[in-house]
Scaffold this active site. Structure first.
Site, PDB file in Angstrom:
ATOM      1  CB  SER A   1      10.464  -8.307 -24.241  1.00 53.89           C
ATOM      2  OG  SER A   1       9.691  -9.577 -24.363  1.00 53.89           O
TER       3      SER A   1
ATOM      4  CE  LYS B   1      11.352 -13.623 -15.017  1.00 51.78           C
ATOM      5  NZ  LYS B   1      12.185 -14.487 -15.597  1.00 51.78           N
TER       6      LYS B   1
ATOM      7  CG  ASP C   1      11.542 -18.115 -16.562  1.00 53.87           C
ATOM      8  OD1 ASP C   1      11.200 -17.763 -17.663  1.00 53.87           O
ATOM      9  OD2 ASP C   1      11.369 -17.041 -15.695  1.00 53.87           O
TER      10      ASP C   1
ATOM     11  N   GLY D   1      24.365 -14.913 -10.229  1.00 52.02           N
ATOM     12  CA  GLY D   1      23.168 -14.181 -10.027  1.00 52.02           C
ATOM     13  C   GLY D   1      22.486 -14.648  -8.961  1.00 52.02           C
TER      14      GLY D   1
ATOM     15  N   GLY E   1      18.972 -13.743  -8.633  1.00 54.96           N
ATOM     16  CA  GLY E   1      17.540 -12.992  -8.714  1.00 54.96           C
ATOM     17  C   GLY E   1      16.511 -14.206  -8.896  1.00 54.96           C
ATOM     18  N   GLY E   2      15.369 -13.802  -9.479  1.00 55.34           N
ATOM     19  CA  GLY E   2      14.253 -14.706  -9.676  1.00 55.34           C
ATOM     20  C   GLY E   2      14.404 -15.755 -10.599  1.00 55.34           C
TER      21      GLY E   2
ATOM     22  N   GLY F   1      20.154 -17.288 -24.473  1.00 55.88           N
ATOM     23  CA  GLY F   1      18.946 -17.649 -23.814  1.00 55.88           C
ATOM     24  C   GLY F   1      17.749 -17.794 -24.626  1.00 55.88           C
TER      25      GLY F   1
HETATM   26  P1  NDP Z   1      16.355 -10.155 -11.167  1.00 52.97           P
HETATM   27  O1  NDP Z   1      16.222  -8.810 -11.443  1.00 52.97           O
HETATM   28  O2  NDP Z   1      15.595 -10.781 -10.273  1.00 52.97           O
HETATM   29  O3  NDP Z   1      17.911 -10.517 -10.745  1.00 52.97           O
HETATM   30  C1  NDP Z   1      19.179  -9.992 -11.245  1.00 52.97           C
HETATM   31  C2  NDP Z   1      20.336 -10.460 -10.793  1.00 52.97           C
HETATM   32  O4  NDP Z   1      21.324 -10.039 -11.485  1.00 52.97           O
HETATM   33  C3  NDP Z   1      20.610 -10.287  -9.208  1.00 52.97           C
HETATM   34  O5  NDP Z   1      21.422 -11.463  -8.793  1.00 52.97           O
HETATM   35  C4  NDP Z   1      21.449  -9.209  -9.389  1.00 52.97           C
HETATM   36  O6  NDP Z   1      22.561  -8.744  -8.238  1.00 52.97           O
HETATM   37  C5  NDP Z   1      22.382  -9.342 -10.477  1.00 52.97           C
HETATM   38  N1  NDP Z   1      23.078  -8.243 -11.512  1.00 52.97           N
HETATM   39  C6  NDP Z   1      22.257  -7.132 -11.793  1.00 52.97           C
HETATM   40  N2  NDP Z   1      23.052  -6.220 -12.481  1.00 52.97           N
HETATM   41  C7  NDP Z   1      24.293  -6.654 -12.281  1.00 52.97           C
HETATM   42  C8  NDP Z   1      25.748  -6.546 -12.867  1.00 52.97           C
HETATM   43  N3  NDP Z   1      26.105  -5.420 -13.507  1.00 52.97           N
HETATM   44  N4  NDP Z   1      26.945  -7.267 -12.380  1.00 52.97           N
HETATM   45  C9  NDP Z   1      26.462  -8.474 -11.501  1.00 52.97           C
HETATM   46  N5  NDP Z   1      25.348  -8.940 -11.086  1.00 52.97           N
HETATM   47  C10 NDP Z   1      24.200  -8.014 -11.659  1.00 52.97           C
HETATM   48  O7  NDP Z   1      16.347 -10.698 -12.745  1.00 52.97           O
HETATM   49  P2  NDP Z   1      15.756 -11.820 -13.109  1.00 52.97           P
HETATM   50  O8  NDP Z   1      16.292 -13.147 -12.429  1.00 52.97           O
HETATM   51  O9  NDP Z   1      14.308 -11.832 -13.443  1.00 52.97           O
HETATM   52  O10 NDP Z   1      16.406 -12.046 -14.855  1.00 52.97           O
HETATM   53  C11 NDP Z   1      17.933 -12.311 -15.122  1.00 52.97           C
HETATM   54  C12 NDP Z   1      18.087 -12.311 -16.582  1.00 52.97           C
HETATM   55  O11 NDP Z   1      17.726 -13.547 -16.889  1.00 52.97           O
HETATM   56  C13 NDP Z   1      17.741 -11.005 -17.292  1.00 52.97           C
HETATM   57  O12 NDP Z   1      18.641 -10.563 -18.081  1.00 52.97           O
HETATM   58  C14 NDP Z   1      16.599 -11.713 -18.151  1.00 52.97           C
HETATM   59  O13 NDP Z   1      16.301 -10.926 -19.482  1.00 52.97           O
HETATM   60  C15 NDP Z   1      17.043 -13.065 -18.116  1.00 52.97           C
HETATM   61  N6  NDP Z   1      15.892 -14.027 -18.484  1.00 52.97           N
HETATM   62  C16 NDP Z   1      15.831 -14.676 -19.893  1.00 52.97           C
HETATM   63  C17 NDP Z   1      14.956 -15.553 -19.964  1.00 52.97           C
HETATM   64  C18 NDP Z   1      14.898 -16.379 -21.165  1.00 52.97           C
HETATM   65  O14 NDP Z   1      13.768 -17.091 -21.626  1.00 52.97           O
HETATM   66  N7  NDP Z   1      15.868 -16.545 -22.001  1.00 52.97           N
HETATM   67  C19 NDP Z   1      13.715 -15.880 -18.797  1.00 52.97           C
HETATM   68  C20 NDP Z   1      14.030 -15.279 -17.549  1.00 52.97           C
HETATM   69  C21 NDP Z   1      15.072 -14.297 -17.508  1.00 52.97           C
HETATM   70  P3  NDP Z   1      22.103  -8.117  -6.825  1.00 52.97           P
HETATM   71  O15 NDP Z   1      21.436  -9.138  -6.131  1.00 52.97           O
HETATM   72  O16 NDP Z   1      23.537  -7.865  -6.306  1.00 52.97           O
HETATM   73  O17 NDP Z   1      21.339  -6.944  -7.344  1.00 52.97           O
END
Ligand code: NDP
Length: 263
Positions: free
Chosen positions: A14, A63, A99, A120, A122-123, A228
């Site tokens: 980070s 998150k 975000d 994706g 996720g959050g 990002g």
């Molecule tokens: P979460 O853990 O909430 O979600 C992760 C997502 O990624 C899920 O949908 C998961 O799928 C998917 N995933 C994880 N590994 C793989 C893989 N190998 N292949 C395919 N899909 C995968 O994470 P966040 O949403 O909090 O963060 C996601 C990314 O965004 C991170 O890399 C974070 O560093 C980045 N980020 C950057 C920011 C910035 O300011 N630049 C701000 C916020 C986040 P599944 O549901 O199947 O598990």
């Protein structure tokens, strides 16, 4: 001296400590920002208070846990159930999401964005999809598994897993998965990704500080891309404003936080 931190797992990558400390130091604000490697999201609240923090940022994968840990949620975070910034307000935890606006700042130079594919579920995806819908953008979401995709059915226009994906033409494809963060994975199978890249004008990755395999592929295909970093800057400026509760000017925060990217 106020103490701030970022919680995540992993968290060693980070840049937030550098960004916020650069602002505090340059503007003589009595505060320090550190990182906390937190494995169990349910321990967030207790850890926050044990460390006597004034505020914090939250990254992967906590998150949603941060949303649950708060006493009160303000603004856009209410719509998405995802919190990336928490403030200690007289012993109460107040949660915000910076975000999504940070990302809108990042893509402001991309024009005519009416159709977005989000990789994706996720959050981060949840925050971005809700924010894109506020702008009346058509949004599709593609995730490797079904579980977290369910709640997107009511927010996005189309949702797919890798098994039932149907390609469209996109203006922008955004990677919000953590594939490529600390591995060399693509966010979806390579042939599917190739097809997606052949059907978009721009791509953006939420991951910063490295050219992910996703962005490398886009670069090979001469697609305009961004990592990002600008999203990080945008969300960081908004979070810092909350941390210092209007004691510093936004222009100054932005100026010195931007400088930290040159360090
Ligand atoms: P979460 O853990 O909430 O979600 C992760 C997502 O990624 C899920 O949908 C998961 O799928 C998917 N995933 C994880 N590994 C793989 C893989 N190998 N292949 C395919 N899909 C995968 O994470 P966040 O949403 O909090 O963060 C996601 C990314 O965004 C991170 O890399 C974070 O560093 C980045 N980020 C950057 C920011 C910035 O300011 N630049 C701000 C916020 C986040 P599944 O549901 O199947 O598990």
């Amino acid at each position: 001296m106020k103490l701030f931190a970022i919680f995540g797992d992993p968290v060693s990558h980070s840049r937030s400590p550098l960004m916020h400390n650069c602002v505090f130091k340059s503007l003589n604000y009595k505060a320090c920002y550190t990182r906390v490697h937190l494995k169990d999201g349910s321990k967030l609240r207790e850890t926050f208070f044990n460390l006597k923090l004034s505020g914090a940022n939250i990254t992967v994968p906590h998150k949603e846990a941060a949303f649950k840990a708060c006493d009160e949620i303000r603004g856009f975070a209410n719509e998405v159930g995802v919190v990336n910034t928490i403030i200690n307000e007289n012993g109460k935890l107040i949660g915000y999401n910076t975000d999504a606006d940070g990302f809108m700042y990042a893509i402001s130079e991309f024009t005519d964005i009416n159709n977005i594919l989000v990789l994706g579920a996720g959050g981060t995806a949840k925050a971005l999809v809700s924010r894109f819908k506020q702008e009346n953008i058509y949004v599709s979401v593609l995730n490797r598994s079904r579980g977290r995709l369910e709640e997107f059915k009511t927010i996005a226009d189309a949702t797919y897993t890798w098994d039932n994906f149907k390609i469209k033409k996109y203006d922008l494809v955004v990677n919000t998965t953590s594939a490529g963060l600390s591995d060399d994975n693509y966010p979806c199978p390579k042939d599917m990704l190739e097809n997606i890249l052949d059907n978009t004008s721009y791509v953006a990755d939420a991951i910063y500080g490295k050219l992910t395999p996703f962005l490398q592929f886009a670069q090979k295909k001469n697609i305009t891309y961004k990592d990002g970093s600008d999203m990080l800057l945008g969300q960081g400026v908004l979070a810092n404003e909350l941390f210092v509760s209007a004691e510093l000017k936004k222009e100054d925060i932005q100026k010195y936080m931007k400088k930290s990217f040159e360090l």
